[in-house]
Motif scaffolding. Structure first.
Motif, PDB file in Angstrom:
ATOM      1  N   ALA A  23      64.171  33.349  58.329  1.00 39.24           N
ATOM      2  CA  ALA A  23      65.186  32.119  58.761  1.00 39.24           C
ATOM      3  C   ALA A  23      64.409  30.575  58.750  1.00 39.24           C
ATOM      4  O   ALA A  23      64.883  29.778  58.008  1.00 39.24           O
ATOM      5  CB  ALA A  23      65.904  32.315  60.189  1.00 39.24           C
ATOM      6  N   MET A  24      63.206  30.733  59.087  1.00 37.91           N
ATOM      7  CA  MET A  24      62.168  29.668  59.103  1.00 37.91           C
ATOM      8  C   MET A  24      61.996  29.067  57.792  1.00 37.91           C
ATOM      9  O   MET A  24      62.005  28.052  57.326  1.00 37.91           O
ATOM     10  CB  MET A  24      61.117  29.457  59.957  1.00 37.91           C
ATOM     11  CG  MET A  24      61.508  29.639  61.566  1.00 37.91           C
ATOM     12  SD  MET A  24      59.971  29.775  62.476  1.00 37.91           S
ATOM     13  CE  MET A  24      59.068  28.055  62.191  1.00 37.91           C
ATOM     14  N   GLU A  25      61.615  30.140  56.886  1.00 37.88           N
ATOM     15  CA  GLU A  25      61.172  29.912  55.427  1.00 37.88           C
ATOM     16  C   GLU A  25      62.522  29.416  54.713  1.00 37.88           C
ATOM     17  O   GLU A  25      62.358  28.429  54.066  1.00 37.88           O
ATOM     18  CB  GLU A  25      60.836  31.399  55.024  1.00 37.88           C
ATOM     19  CG  GLU A  25      60.731  31.274  53.497  1.00 37.88           C
ATOM     20  CD  GLU A  25      60.579  32.460  52.667  1.00 37.88           C
ATOM     21  OE1 GLU A  25      60.641  32.541  51.529  1.00 37.88           O
ATOM     22  OE2 GLU A  25      60.364  33.605  53.440  1.00 37.88           O
TER      23      GLU A  25
ATOM     24  N   THR B 146      78.033  17.195  50.162  1.00 34.86           N
ATOM     25  CA  THR B 146      78.418  18.432  49.906  1.00 34.86           C
ATOM     26  C   THR B 146      77.128  19.606  49.376  1.00 34.86           C
ATOM     27  O   THR B 146      77.245  20.610  49.565  1.00 34.86           O
ATOM     28  CB  THR B 146      79.588  18.685  49.132  1.00 34.86           C
ATOM     29  OG1 THR B 146      79.146  18.210  47.628  1.00 34.86           O
ATOM     30  CG2 THR B 146      80.765  17.906  49.387  1.00 34.86           C
ATOM     31  N   VAL B 147      76.102  18.762  48.955  1.00 37.11           N
ATOM     32  CA  VAL B 147      75.028  19.386  48.694  1.00 37.11           C
ATOM     33  C   VAL B 147      74.372  20.376  50.011  1.00 37.11           C
ATOM     34  O   VAL B 147      73.949  21.477  49.691  1.00 37.11           O
ATOM     35  CB  VAL B 147      73.925  18.934  47.818  1.00 37.11           C
ATOM     36  CG1 VAL B 147      73.368  17.907  48.914  1.00 37.11           C
ATOM     37  CG2 VAL B 147      72.866  19.424  47.359  1.00 37.11           C
ATOM     38  N   TRP B 148      74.635  19.719  51.172  1.00 37.74           N
ATOM     39  CA  TRP B 148      74.175  20.402  52.197  1.00 37.74           C
ATOM     40  C   TRP B 148      74.644  21.575  52.455  1.00 37.74           C
ATOM     41  O   TRP B 148      74.088  22.674  52.914  1.00 37.74           O
ATOM     42  CB  TRP B 148      74.261  19.150  53.442  1.00 37.74           C
ATOM     43  CG  TRP B 148      73.283  18.192  53.715  1.00 37.74           C
ATOM     44  CD1 TRP B 148      73.555  17.054  53.096  1.00 37.74           C
ATOM     45  CD2 TRP B 148      72.178  18.240  54.027  1.00 37.74           C
ATOM     46  NE1 TRP B 148      72.307  16.316  53.309  1.00 37.74           N
ATOM     47  CE2 TRP B 148      71.610  16.925  53.889  1.00 37.74           C
ATOM     48  CE3 TRP B 148      71.070  19.577  54.596  1.00 37.74           C
ATOM     49  CZ2 TRP B 148      69.939  16.790  54.305  1.00 37.74           C
ATOM     50  CZ3 TRP B 148      69.804  19.018  55.022  1.00 37.74           C
ATOM     51  CH2 TRP B 148      69.563  17.642  54.811  1.00 37.74           C
ATOM     52  N   ALA B 149      76.154  21.656  52.443  1.00 38.02           N
ATOM     53  CA  ALA B 149      76.979  22.647  52.626  1.00 38.02           C
ATOM     54  C   ALA B 149      76.483  24.008  51.456  1.00 38.02           C
ATOM     55  O   ALA B 149      76.153  24.933  51.840  1.00 38.02           O
ATOM     56  CB  ALA B 149      78.334  22.481  52.730  1.00 38.02           C
ATOM     57  N   THR B 150      76.630  23.370  50.446  1.00 41.71           N
ATOM     58  CA  THR B 150      76.193  24.319  49.272  1.00 41.71           C
ATOM     59  C   THR B 150      74.859  25.104  49.428  1.00 41.71           C
ATOM     60  O   THR B 150      74.925  26.242  49.352  1.00 41.71           O
ATOM     61  CB  THR B 150      76.146  23.689  48.081  1.00 41.71           C
ATOM     62  OG1 THR B 150      77.632  22.888  47.890  1.00 41.71           O
ATOM     63  CG2 THR B 150      76.163  24.742  46.745  1.00 41.71           C
ATOM     64  N   GLU B 151      73.610  24.346  49.700  1.00 39.69           N
ATOM     65  CA  GLU B 151      72.407  24.986  49.669  1.00 39.69           C
ATOM     66  C   GLU B 151      72.501  25.749  51.035  1.00 39.69           C
ATOM     67  O   GLU B 151      71.843  26.609  51.147  1.00 39.69           O
ATOM     68  CB  GLU B 151      71.597  23.833  49.708  1.00 39.69           C
ATOM     69  CG  GLU B 151      71.373  23.027  48.451  1.00 39.69           C
ATOM     70  CD  GLU B 151      71.012  24.260  47.216  1.00 39.69           C
ATOM     71  OE1 GLU B 151      70.061  25.027  47.200  1.00 39.69           O
ATOM     72  OE2 GLU B 151      71.955  24.282  46.353  1.00 39.69           O
ATOM     73  N   GLY B 152      73.358  24.975  52.142  1.00 37.33           N
ATOM     74  CA  GLY B 152      73.193  25.797  53.269  1.00 37.33           C
ATOM     75  C   GLY B 152      73.678  27.222  53.267  1.00 37.33           C
ATOM     76  O   GLY B 152      73.117  28.230  54.059  1.00 37.33           O
TER      77      GLY B 152
ATOM     78  N   ALA C 112      71.177  29.548  51.535  1.00 30.20           N
ATOM     79  CA  ALA C 112      70.336  29.824  52.446  1.00 30.20           C
ATOM     80  C   ALA C 112      70.506  30.899  53.722  1.00 30.20           C
ATOM     81  O   ALA C 112      69.966  31.789  54.030  1.00 30.20           O
ATOM     82  CB  ALA C 112      69.661  28.801  53.433  1.00 30.20           C
ATOM     83  N   LEU C 113      71.893  30.696  54.207  1.00 36.31           N
ATOM     84  CA  LEU C 113      72.574  31.545  55.077  1.00 36.31           C
ATOM     85  C   LEU C 113      72.551  32.833  54.580  1.00 36.31           C
ATOM     86  O   LEU C 113      72.362  34.058  55.269  1.00 36.31           O
ATOM     87  CB  LEU C 113      73.844  31.096  55.813  1.00 36.31           C
ATOM     88  CG  LEU C 113      74.567  31.990  56.737  1.00 36.31           C
ATOM     89  CD1 LEU C 113      73.511  32.000  58.012  1.00 36.31           C
ATOM     90  CD2 LEU C 113      75.821  31.281  57.156  1.00 36.31           C
ATOM     91  N   ILE C 114      73.061  33.104  53.225  1.00 40.90           N
ATOM     92  CA  ILE C 114      73.480  34.319  52.955  1.00 40.90           C
ATOM     93  C   ILE C 114      71.970  35.211  52.679  1.00 40.90           C
ATOM     94  O   ILE C 114      71.930  36.129  52.835  1.00 40.90           O
ATOM     95  CB  ILE C 114      73.983  34.127  51.498  1.00 40.90           C
ATOM     96  CG1 ILE C 114      75.392  33.748  51.693  1.00 40.90           C
ATOM     97  CG2 ILE C 114      74.037  35.534  50.659  1.00 40.90           C
ATOM     98  CD1 ILE C 114      76.343  33.342  50.279  1.00 40.90           C
ATOM     99  N   GLN C 115      70.689  34.394  52.185  1.00 36.76           N
ATOM    100  CA  GLN C 115      69.870  34.940  51.888  1.00 36.76           C
ATOM    101  C   GLN C 115      68.991  35.269  53.332  1.00 36.76           C
ATOM    102  O   GLN C 115      68.357  36.383  53.552  1.00 36.76           O
ATOM    103  CB  GLN C 115      68.663  33.724  51.414  1.00 36.76           C
ATOM    104  CG  GLN C 115      68.559  33.757  49.863  1.00 36.76           C
ATOM    105  CD  GLN C 115      68.552  35.166  48.881  1.00 36.76           C
ATOM    106  OE1 GLN C 115      69.556  35.505  48.491  1.00 36.76           O
ATOM    107  NE2 GLN C 115      67.348  35.634  49.099  1.00 36.76           N
ATOM    108  N   ILE C 116      69.280  34.545  54.519  1.00 38.64           N
ATOM    109  CA  ILE C 116      68.901  35.008  55.673  1.00 38.64           C
ATOM    110  C   ILE C 116      69.710  36.519  56.082  1.00 38.64           C
ATOM    111  O   ILE C 116      68.995  37.278  56.473  1.00 38.64           O
ATOM    112  CB  ILE C 116      69.250  34.073  56.833  1.00 38.64           C
ATOM    113  CG1 ILE C 116      68.285  32.838  56.458  1.00 38.64           C
ATOM    114  CG2 ILE C 116      68.843  34.450  58.326  1.00 38.64           C
ATOM    115  CD1 ILE C 116      68.736  31.730  57.298  1.00 38.64           C
TER     116      ILE C 116
END
Length: 269
Positions: free
Chosen positions: A112-114, A142-148, A151-155
């Motif tokens: 998650a940190m990574e 909106t890039v924050w939400a898109t990239e976030g 990242a969440l899916i990868q976690i």
């Protein structure tokens, strides 16, 4: 050194195996299955050393970049710094190495940190204009939400489904069996609080490393990799070339274990 080589080759092996697996889409976002993080979670946390942490990104660089002919020195710095620092901090929180739940939780935290660090770095590159990311033109935030979300899916996928959950079953079966093969004893637990002064120092180091990782990644997008090795073997010879780093990593990993086992048995250690 034995631990470093073992972790490096095992992580490289499973990383390249997952490269052969197709990506799938979640809400329009491409998600890769790998790497199978339970390998790193289980093996690295058996030894809990800085060198074991460093071996994770080095394994990805050697087997996932250099041996397939797609290496950029600056491009490799982000993972080298962020992954090593994330694992080095997370493992400092372990108090009971015999508890698979604690081990799995710590491994998930490291992943998650990574991903969180990568999220900030990717968004930062968008804001300084070195990379175009998905965002609504009139609302760059909106890039924050898109990239976030990515990242969440990868976690969830890499950190939980292919990370923490398999680690619950694999780690207790490896503990006490892998270490003797390398002539080592299992790491013991410790008393006291989960968070120590050492943990806080490592967390501060993780935060301090983020700007360095961001700077290196931004430079790699604008000025190239400084040192590059890009014969692009996979593009030239096809996906079957991925079996080359897989075979090399497997030979190193299992050859090392066999060599150490014979040496330990020969000395009666």
């Amino acid at each position: 050194m034995m631990v470093f080589i073992l972790v490096m080759s095992l992580h490289g092996l499973q990383s390249m195996i997952t490269e052969l697996l197709p990506e799938f889409s979640v809400g329009g976002l491409g998600v890769s299955i790998g790497p199978f993080w339970f390998v790193a979670m289980s093996v690295v946390l058996l030894f809990r050393s800085f060198w074991a942490c460093l071996a994770i990104p080095v394994g990805g660089i050697v087997f996932g970049e250099i041996l397939i002919g797609d290496f950029s020195a600056l491009g490799a710095v982000e993972g080298l710094l962020v992954i090593t620092a994330s694992w080095f901090f997370a493992m400092s929180l372990i108090t009971d190495p015999t508890d698979p739940k604690q081990i799995a939780g710590v491994g998930l935290l490291a992943k998650a940190m990574e991903e969180t660090a990568a999220w900030f770095i990717d968004v930062g590159k968008f804001y300084i204009g070195v990379e175009e990311l998905e965002a609504i033109s009139w609302l760059p935030a909106t890039v924050w939400a898109t990239e976030g979300v990515g990242a969440l899916i990868q976690i969830v996928v890499a950190g939980i489904v292919f990370g923490a959950i398999p680690t619950l079953f694999l780690y207790p079966r490896l503990r006490g069996k892998i270490e003797p093969l390398l002539g080592m004893r299992s790491v013991e637990g410790r008393d006291g609080s989960t968070v120590t002064s050492s943990s806080l120092k490592r967390l501060v180091a993780w935060v301090a490393i983020l700007p360095l990782a961001f700077g290196a990644e931004a430079l790699s997008e604008t000025s190239g990799g400084i040192i590059t090795f890009t014969p692009e073997f996979v593009e030239t010879y096809g996906q079957t070339f991925l079996f080359v780093p897989i075979v090399v990593a497997a030979v190193i990993a299992f050859g090392l274990v066999a060599y150490r086992q014979r040496k330990v048995e020969g000395t009666g250690a």
